[in-house]
Design an enzyme around this catalytic site. Structure first.
Site, PDB file in Angstrom:
ATOM      1  N   GLU A   2       0.818  -1.221   0.000  1.00  0.00           N
ATOM      2  CA  GLU A   2       0.000   0.000   0.000  1.00  0.00           C
ATOM      3  C   GLU A   2       0.851   1.270   0.000  1.00  0.00           C
ATOM      4  OE1 GLU A   2      -2.895  -0.341   3.173  1.00  0.00           O
ATOM      5  OE2 GLU A   2      -4.155  -1.610   1.925  1.00  0.00           O
ATOM      6  N   GLU A  11      -6.418  -7.852  -0.778  1.00  0.00           N
ATOM      7  CA  GLU A  11      -6.843  -7.839   0.626  1.00  0.00           C
ATOM      8  C   GLU A  11      -8.335  -7.550   0.721  1.00  0.00           C
ATOM      9  OE1 GLU A  11      -4.861  -5.231   3.351  1.00  0.00           O
ATOM     10  OE2 GLU A  11      -2.894  -5.666   2.494  1.00  0.00           O
TER      11      GLU A  11
HETATM   12  C1  GLA Z   1      -4.129  -2.574   5.059  1.00  0.00           C
HETATM   13  C2  GLA Z   1      -2.762  -3.223   5.155  1.00  0.00           C
HETATM   14  C3  GLA Z   1      -2.749  -4.468   5.977  1.00  0.00           C
HETATM   15  C4  GLA Z   1      -3.603  -4.312   7.214  1.00  0.00           C
HETATM   16  C5  GLA Z   1      -4.998  -3.911   6.825  1.00  0.00           C
HETATM   17  C6  GLA Z   1      -5.931  -3.767   7.995  1.00  0.00           C
HETATM   18  O1  GLA Z   1      -4.874  -2.957   3.986  1.00  0.00           O
HETATM   19  O2  GLA Z   1      -2.193  -3.485   3.893  1.00  0.00           O
HETATM   20  O3  GLA Z   1      -1.409  -4.735   6.333  1.00  0.00           O
HETATM   21  O4  GLA Z   1      -3.049  -3.339   8.042  1.00  0.00           O
HETATM   22  O5  GLA Z   1      -4.939  -2.669   6.174  1.00  0.00           O
HETATM   23  O6  GLA Z   1      -7.248  -3.549   7.575  1.00  0.00           O
END
Ligand code: GLA
Ligand code: ZN
Length: 691
Positions: A155, A310
């Protein structure tokens, strides 16, 4: 050339973030994980995302043994690995020894030692360290049979104001503008006496020149893209066939994903919509999410397979404080991604951490009794469904409607003090979603694109509040409409050029006023939720729109410059002024929206536009589907996959044209498909019926 066959060639990806680095002290956990992965049918794991300290506990001392073991075990168990590079969080020894790797706040202070996502984008030391660890990972794993892709960093986000970054910004500006005279011109720097006579005077923290802020956004985003390329190079060198991705965050403001996507092989997205079955606005939230997925599919400028890196299996996601997902809702959320061209859905995370602030975050494997939880059962059931519908991975959505959502335009809008809702970037994406909704509820596919693409293949192009017109865009839109295209353009669009300078030939400017036939002179921002102005369709208007609706958020007063009015304001001193107009050019037409309308307004207008543009939804009709329902079509040659999604809380019958087969039950479906509340179905057909 990267080959996505190994990533996408084995059915739908299902799995999650896997952190064996957190469990090195207890080898039984790995064995237990493998057993549970097999039991619930999860096949793919994004591995070792924040594992730098485990991989390099001290500078230049490496330990790959635990990762070797985990990768081997996954391979032996026929599970696949999307291997991460660890740059999303830097080791403490590095932050301590090389302070320059720590990101700087606006006031120049360095970030704390720990945490994540807090490194400088420019620091040569950080880049060197990243290169080093990535090279070692690449040498060791780039040809490992379990590894099907790279997951670069995590991210990417944020900006750094350290001296290295500020200097790099000035160099970047020099390359872009060559002379200070040019920079002063495009930034309109005479304003507030901010004329630059030396490059070193430039400081992006100074307030008042929106052109500078816009360039700072561009520079920071460009640093991220450059950083990604830097990270990717050793991976690509070691095995050019292994696809590289980095997990994106939907509409995230800070990085131009169109620019970044150019360099990734496969787009992957993180999505936490926080759906709540009790929310009467669930369908609207779902449509916004669909729009995001449509953007992911098209980030590379044309539809391409992508996947969800994710998502959250249950409601206990950390940030969102969301409700638990009602039974069925999770499956629906995942099939929604599949409906929009995703080839997989992974979770954050596979196993709950025992400590750390995310220890209660949703996961497939909970702290205790992991096989007895609702999450585990739902994941297991979804794996079984995925096995049955695996054939959809070879197909992709094709759309006749393009919706333009452009990062640079968003930045320019945000930088320009005083635009309605300028402080809230989400207001622009929400407005785009309001234009998107009538298509979603008809099952008419939409490609969400930047303003840089060739629109000629689309029947309809919608550009809501496209504030910035990049060079050449106006000419391209002229050609598009002349050749028979239908364009929707709106107020607060076409106001500035690529450096944020206002056009002086009209509003919209740069020759677009002629195409739209409207000059927008004044805009009123409506403050309260109850403040709005009535709008009425004009009798016997050429588009055949009927009825009344209201404005929301903002409306503009304009002068017609060749356009025909279709609707007018009915209240206040705006009464009688045009609210909607059309202008025909060549074989095509431009519709100009002078206001943000309520959903009833967009529904009426787009119902007429869809009819006149002969747009037919995936179910074979251009009428709206039952409330809360959408249908998305994926195709492979003559084979069509229709994914029906019901975000409503009552069962419905979805009217259908043609002969279909339920991919899972093999049952024959024609005329109407029964669809339970909060559920999804996948149908297949070989018949052709779409106009
Ligand atoms: C983000 C991060 C993950 C985690 C999630 C929690 O998407 O990439 O590592 O912290 O948030 O929702
Ligand atoms: Zn920096």
């Amino acid at each position: 050339m990267a080959n996505t066959q190994r990533l996408f060639g084995n059915g739908i990806l299902h799995g999650g973030d896997f952190n064996p680095d957190q469990w090195r002290h207890d080898p039984r956990i790995l064995e237990e994980d493998i057993r549970l992965m097999q039991k619930c049918g999860c096949n793919t794991f994004s591995t070792a995302i924040f594992a730098w300290s485990a991989l390099e506990p001290e500078e230049d001392r490496y330990d790959f043994e635990w990762l070797d073991t985990a990768t081997e075990r996954l391979h032996a168990a026929d599970r696949r690995v999307i291997l991460a590079t660890p740059s999303g969080a830097r080791p403490l020894w590095m932050a301590e020894r090389y302070p320059e790797v720590r990101r700087a706040y606006r006031d120049g202070r360095r970030w704390v030692m720990g945490e994540r996502h807090n490194h400088c984008w420019t620091s040569p030391v950080y880049r060197e360290k990243v290169r080093q660890i990535n090279t070692l990972l690449a040498r060791r794993y780039a040809h490992h049979p379990a590894v099907v892709a790279w997951h670069v960093s995590n991210e990417y986000n944020g900006e750094c104001y350290c001296d290295l970054c500020l200097t790099a910004f000035r160099v970047w500006l020099k390359q872009r503008y060559a002379t200070l005279d040019e920079l002063n011109r495009v930034w309109w720097s005479a304003f507030w006496n901010q004329t630059y006579s030396d490059w070193n005077q430039i400081d992006p923290r100074a307030y008042g020149l929106d052109g500078m802020l816009l360039d700072w956004y561009r520079f920071t985003s460009g640093q991220v893209v450059d950083f990604f390329q830097w990270e990717a190079e050793p991976l690509r060198q070691a095995n050019p066939e292994l696809p590289i991705t980095t997990n994106l965050m939907g509409f995230h403001f800070g990085v131009d994903y169109h620019a970044l996507a150019e360099f990734v092989d496969v787009v992957s997205n993180d999505s936490y919509p926080g759906y709540d079955a009790d929310n009467p606005e669930l369908a609207r939230a779902a449509a916004t999410q669909s729009m995001q997925f449509d953007m992911m599919r098209c980030l590379k400028g044309r539809p391409m397979p992508w996947f969800l890196m994710e998502s959250c299996i249950d409601g206990r996601s950390l940030w969102l404080n969301s409700h638990l997902k009602a039974p069925g809702l999770h499956e629906l959320e995942m099939l929604q991604a599949i409906a929009h061209g995703s080839n997989g859905t992974l979770y954050f995370q596979w196993r709950q951490n025992r400590g750390g602030v995310e220890k209660y975050h949703g996961a497939v494997v909970h702290h205790a009794h992991p096989e007895e939880t609702r999450s585990f059962h739902e994941v297991t059931a979804l794996s079984a469904r995925y096995a049955k519908i695996a054939e959809v991975t070879g197909s992709l959505n094709q759309s006749k409607v393009a919706l333009v959502l452009d990062w640079e335009s968003r930045w320019a809008y945000h930088a320009a003090l005083g635009m309605p809702n300028y402080k809230h970037d989400w207001a622009l994406t929400n407005e785009a979603a309001a234009h998107y909704l009538p298509f979603w509820s008809r099952g008419i596919g939409v490609d969400v694109l930047s303003s840089d693409v060739d629109f000629s293949a689309y029947s309809l192009v919608i550009a809501p509040k496209l504030f910035m017109l990049k060079p050449g865009l106006s000419a391209r839109l002229h050609r598009y409409v002349e050749a028979g295209g239908t364009l929707v353009f709106t107020h607060l669009g076409g106001l500035v050029n690529e450096t944020g300078l206002c056009f002086t030939d009209g509003a919209p400017g740069d020759g677009l006023e002629e195409l739209c036939g409207v000059f927008v002179d004044e805009t009123d921002e409506l403050k309260g939720a109850n403040e709005s102005v009535g709008v009425r369709a004009l009798a016997r208007n050429p588009l055949g729109i009927e009825g009344e609706w209201r404005t929301t958020r903002a409306y503009s007063l304009g002068l017609l410059k060749g356009a025909t009015p279709l609707a007018e304001y009915t209240e206040t001193w705006a009464k009688g002024r045009p609210a909607l107009a059309e202008r025909r050019t060549g074989k095509g037409v431009t519709y100009f929206f002078l206001a943000d309308f309520d959903s009833a307004g967009y529904e009426r207008i787009y119902a007429s536009i869809a009819r006149s543009s002969r747009l037919v939804g995936a179910c074979g009709t251009s009428d709206p589907l039952p409330p809360g329902v959408t249908a998305q079509l994926r195709q492979r040659g003559t084979t069509k996959y229709l994914v029906l999604l019901n975000f409503g809380t009552t069962p419905v019958d979805v009217p259908l044209l043609g002969e279909w087969q339920d991919v899972e039950s093999q049952s024959h479906v024609a005329k109407a498909a029964p669809l339970a509340a909060l559920s999804a179905r996948v149908l297949m057909s070989q018949t052709s019926f779409v106009a």
